[in-house]
Design a protein around this motif. Structure first.
Motif, PDB file in Angstrom:
ATOM      1  N   GLY A 222       0.846  -1.188   0.000  1.00  0.00           N
ATOM      2  CA  GLY A 222       0.000   0.000   0.000  1.00  0.00           C
ATOM      3  C   GLY A 222       0.879   1.234   0.000  1.00  0.00           C
ATOM      4  O   GLY A 222       1.965   1.240  -0.569  1.00  0.00           O
ATOM      5  N   ALA A 223       0.423   2.280   0.655  1.00  0.00           N
ATOM      6  CA  ALA A 223       1.200   3.515   0.690  1.00  0.00           C
ATOM      7  C   ALA A 223       2.049   3.637   1.946  1.00  0.00           C
ATOM      8  O   ALA A 223       2.930   4.481   2.003  1.00  0.00           O
ATOM      9  CB  ALA A 223       0.264   4.726   0.609  1.00  0.00           C
ATOM     10  N   ASP A 224       1.799   2.770   2.960  1.00  0.00           N
ATOM     11  CA  ASP A 224       2.382   3.121   4.246  1.00  0.00           C
ATOM     12  C   ASP A 224       2.904   1.970   5.120  1.00  0.00           C
ATOM     13  O   ASP A 224       3.054   2.120   6.321  1.00  0.00           O
ATOM     14  CB  ASP A 224       1.349   3.902   5.053  1.00  0.00           C
ATOM     15  CG  ASP A 224       0.093   3.092   5.343  1.00  0.00           C
ATOM     16  OD1 ASP A 224       0.004   1.919   4.909  1.00  0.00           O
ATOM     17  OD2 ASP A 224      -0.803   3.630   6.002  1.00  0.00           O
ATOM     18  N   HIS A 225       3.194   0.805   4.526  1.00  0.00           N
ATOM     19  CA  HIS A 225       3.686  -0.306   5.344  1.00  0.00           C
ATOM     20  C   HIS A 225       4.850  -1.025   4.665  1.00  0.00           C
ATOM     21  O   HIS A 225       4.698  -1.542   3.554  1.00  0.00           O
ATOM     22  CB  HIS A 225       2.558  -1.302   5.643  1.00  0.00           C
ATOM     23  CG  HIS A 225       2.988  -2.402   6.569  1.00  0.00           C
ATOM     24  ND1 HIS A 225       3.157  -2.217   7.931  1.00  0.00           N
ATOM     25  CD2 HIS A 225       3.320  -3.689   6.329  1.00  0.00           C
ATOM     26  CE1 HIS A 225       3.554  -3.352   8.480  1.00  0.00           C
ATOM     27  NE2 HIS A 225       3.666  -4.255   7.527  1.00  0.00           N
ATOM     28  N   ILE A 226       5.999  -1.053   5.340  1.00  0.00           N
ATOM     29  CA  ILE A 226       7.139  -1.829   4.844  1.00  0.00           C
ATOM     30  C   ILE A 226       6.866  -3.282   5.195  1.00  0.00           C
ATOM     31  O   ILE A 226       6.774  -3.626   6.376  1.00  0.00           O
ATOM     32  CB  ILE A 226       8.459  -1.357   5.481  1.00  0.00           C
ATOM     33  CG1 ILE A 226       8.757   0.100   5.091  1.00  0.00           C
ATOM     34  CG2 ILE A 226       9.612  -2.281   5.056  1.00  0.00           C
ATOM     35  CD1 ILE A 226       9.947   0.705   5.812  1.00  0.00           C
ATOM     36  N   ARG A 227       6.698  -4.114   4.185  1.00  0.00           N
ATOM     37  CA  ARG A 227       6.399  -5.522   4.440  1.00  0.00           C
ATOM     38  C   ARG A 227       7.677  -6.346   4.583  1.00  0.00           C
ATOM     39  O   ARG A 227       7.762  -7.226   5.423  1.00  0.00           O
ATOM     40  CB  ARG A 227       5.551  -6.130   3.328  1.00  0.00           C
ATOM     41  CG  ARG A 227       5.112  -7.554   3.691  1.00  0.00           C
ATOM     42  CD  ARG A 227       4.581  -8.369   2.553  1.00  0.00           C
ATOM     43  NE  ARG A 227       3.384  -7.846   1.954  1.00  0.00           N
ATOM     44  CZ  ARG A 227       2.345  -8.576   1.609  1.00  0.00           C
ATOM     45  NH1 ARG A 227       2.343  -9.866   1.845  1.00  0.00           N
ATOM     46  NH2 ARG A 227       1.322  -8.047   1.014  1.00  0.00           N
ATOM     47  N   MET A 228       8.681  -6.081   3.747  1.00  0.00           N
ATOM     48  CA  MET A 228       9.908  -6.872   3.794  1.00  0.00           C
ATOM     49  C   MET A 228      11.125  -5.963   3.630  1.00  0.00           C
ATOM     50  O   MET A 228      11.079  -4.992   2.875  1.00  0.00           O
ATOM     51  CB  MET A 228       9.929  -7.915   2.678  1.00  0.00           C
ATOM     52  CG  MET A 228       8.989  -9.067   2.883  1.00  0.00           C
ATOM     53  SD  MET A 228       9.368 -10.414   1.743  1.00  0.00           S
ATOM     54  CE  MET A 228       7.900 -10.428   0.741  1.00  0.00           C
TER      55      MET A 228
ATOM     56  N   ARG B 171       3.234   8.871  -2.231  1.00  0.00           N
ATOM     57  CA  ARG B 171       1.914   8.237  -2.305  1.00  0.00           C
ATOM     58  C   ARG B 171       0.943   8.850  -1.294  1.00  0.00           C
ATOM     59  O   ARG B 171      -0.159   8.355  -1.125  1.00  0.00           O
ATOM     60  CB  ARG B 171       2.033   6.730  -2.045  1.00  0.00           C
ATOM     61  CG  ARG B 171       2.698   5.971  -3.171  1.00  0.00           C
ATOM     62  CD  ARG B 171       2.797   4.493  -2.833  1.00  0.00           C
ATOM     63  NE  ARG B 171       3.083   3.718  -4.024  1.00  0.00           N
ATOM     64  CZ  ARG B 171       2.919   2.403  -4.122  1.00  0.00           C
ATOM     65  NH1 ARG B 171       2.482   1.708  -3.092  1.00  0.00           N
ATOM     66  NH2 ARG B 171       3.190   1.779  -5.242  1.00  0.00           N
ATOM     67  N   GLY B 172       1.385   9.897  -0.609  1.00  0.00           N
ATOM     68  CA  GLY B 172       0.508  10.606   0.318  1.00  0.00           C
ATOM     69  C   GLY B 172       0.509  10.093   1.741  1.00  0.00           C
ATOM     70  O   GLY B 172      -0.301  10.535   2.565  1.00  0.00           O
ATOM     71  N   ALA B 173       1.393   9.165   2.069  1.00  0.00           N
ATOM     72  CA  ALA B 173       1.428   8.628   3.431  1.00  0.00           C
ATOM     73  C   ALA B 173       2.025   9.663   4.385  1.00  0.00           C
ATOM     74  O   ALA B 173       3.053  10.265   4.094  1.00  0.00           O
ATOM     75  CB  ALA B 173       2.257   7.347   3.479  1.00  0.00           C
ATOM     76  N   ALA B 174       1.372   9.856   5.523  1.00  0.00           N
ATOM     77  CA  ALA B 174       1.885  10.768   6.555  1.00  0.00           C
ATOM     78  C   ALA B 174       2.861  10.042   7.471  1.00  0.00           C
ATOM     79  O   ALA B 174       3.705  10.657   8.113  1.00  0.00           O
ATOM     80  CB  ALA B 174       0.734  11.336   7.372  1.00  0.00           C
ATOM     81  N   ALA B 175       2.723   8.715   7.536  1.00  0.00           N
ATOM     82  CA  ALA B 175       3.585   7.901   8.392  1.00  0.00           C
ATOM     83  C   ALA B 175       3.811   6.553   7.723  1.00  0.00           C
ATOM     84  O   ALA B 175       3.065   6.159   6.820  1.00  0.00           O
ATOM     85  CB  ALA B 175       2.945   7.707   9.766  1.00  0.00           C
ATOM     86  N   LEU B 176       4.849   5.877   8.173  1.00  0.00           N
ATOM     87  CA  LEU B 176       5.196   4.573   7.634  1.00  0.00           C
ATOM     88  C   LEU B 176       5.314   3.608   8.809  1.00  0.00           C
ATOM     89  O   LEU B 176       5.858   3.963   9.856  1.00  0.00           O
ATOM     90  CB  LEU B 176       6.531   4.680   6.898  1.00  0.00           C
ATOM     91  CG  LEU B 176       6.944   3.619   5.909  1.00  0.00           C
ATOM     92  CD1 LEU B 176       5.872   3.366   4.857  1.00  0.00           C
ATOM     93  CD2 LEU B 176       8.241   4.017   5.217  1.00  0.00           C
ATOM     94  N   THR B 177       4.784   2.398   8.653  1.00  0.00           N
ATOM     95  CA  THR B 177       4.890   1.383   9.699  1.00  0.00           C
ATOM     96  C   THR B 177       5.677   0.186   9.177  1.00  0.00           C
ATOM     97  O   THR B 177       5.791  -0.036   7.966  1.00  0.00           O
ATOM     98  CB  THR B 177       3.510   0.886  10.179  1.00  0.00           C
ATOM     99  OG1 THR B 177       2.823   0.287   9.078  1.00  0.00           O
ATOM    100  CG2 THR B 177       2.686   2.014  10.780  1.00  0.00           C
TER     101      THR B 177
END
Length: 163
Positions: free
Chosen positions: A80-86, A113-119
């Motif tokens: 998506g725009a906001d999650h590091i999967r690997m 991509r418009g993400a304010a934060a990343l998890t």
């Protein structure tokens, strides 16, 4: 005269990359996570590379590959725009800035991509790497992989903030 190290590059994922990325994934877990996970946990984690889902995840996410002299040495994927999967780097190049380069790129892409934060659900091994980059722990998790429990920590970084 000192020899210059080759400069790493970045490129997008291609379907033919799956076997090489599975090898990097496995080597990274096997050689870099032993202080934090038991052999049984590592084995269960590595078995994910043998499933059909491994390649599907790489293809469905925005996956970047780090290369040295054209050969893959690490990879990271953004879901998506906001999650590091690997995020996995071959042990032979661990500590040489490859993971930093990959996460820098994912942070820029997430921001675009418009993400304010990343998890990220960081392994115990990767937690310090992300903390140094300004990610803060949100919660501890236990996940089951092939009948083994593995712990990780959901971490979050507000984009645009200084680390």
């Amino acid at each position: 005269m000192a020899q210059a190290h080759p400069k790493p590059g970045l490129r997008p994922f291609l379907p033919d990359d799956v076997p090489m990325l599975a090898a990097i994934f496995t080597a990274s877990i096997e050689e870099l996570t032993g202080d934090d996970y038991s052999e049984a946990q590592q084995q269960a984690w590595m078995e994910a590379a043998e499933s059909e889902e491994f390649g599907k995840h790489l293809a469905s996410d925005l996956t970047l590959i780090a290369t040295l002299e054209g050969s893959p040495v690490g990879f990271a994927s953004l879901r998506g725009a906001d999650h590091i999967r690997m995020l996995y780097v071959h042990p032979a190049v661990s500590g040489q800035g490859i993971a930093t380069m990959l996460v820098d790129a994912l942070e820029k892409l997430a921001g675009s991509r418009g993400a304010a934060a990343l998890t990220v659900d960081a392994s115990d091994t990767a937690q310090n790497f992300f903390a140094k980059r300004g990610y803060t722990a949100q919660q501890r998790n236990s996940v089951t992989m092939n009948d083994e429990w593995l712990a990780n920590t959901t971490m979050k970084k507000t984009l645009g903030a200084a680390p």
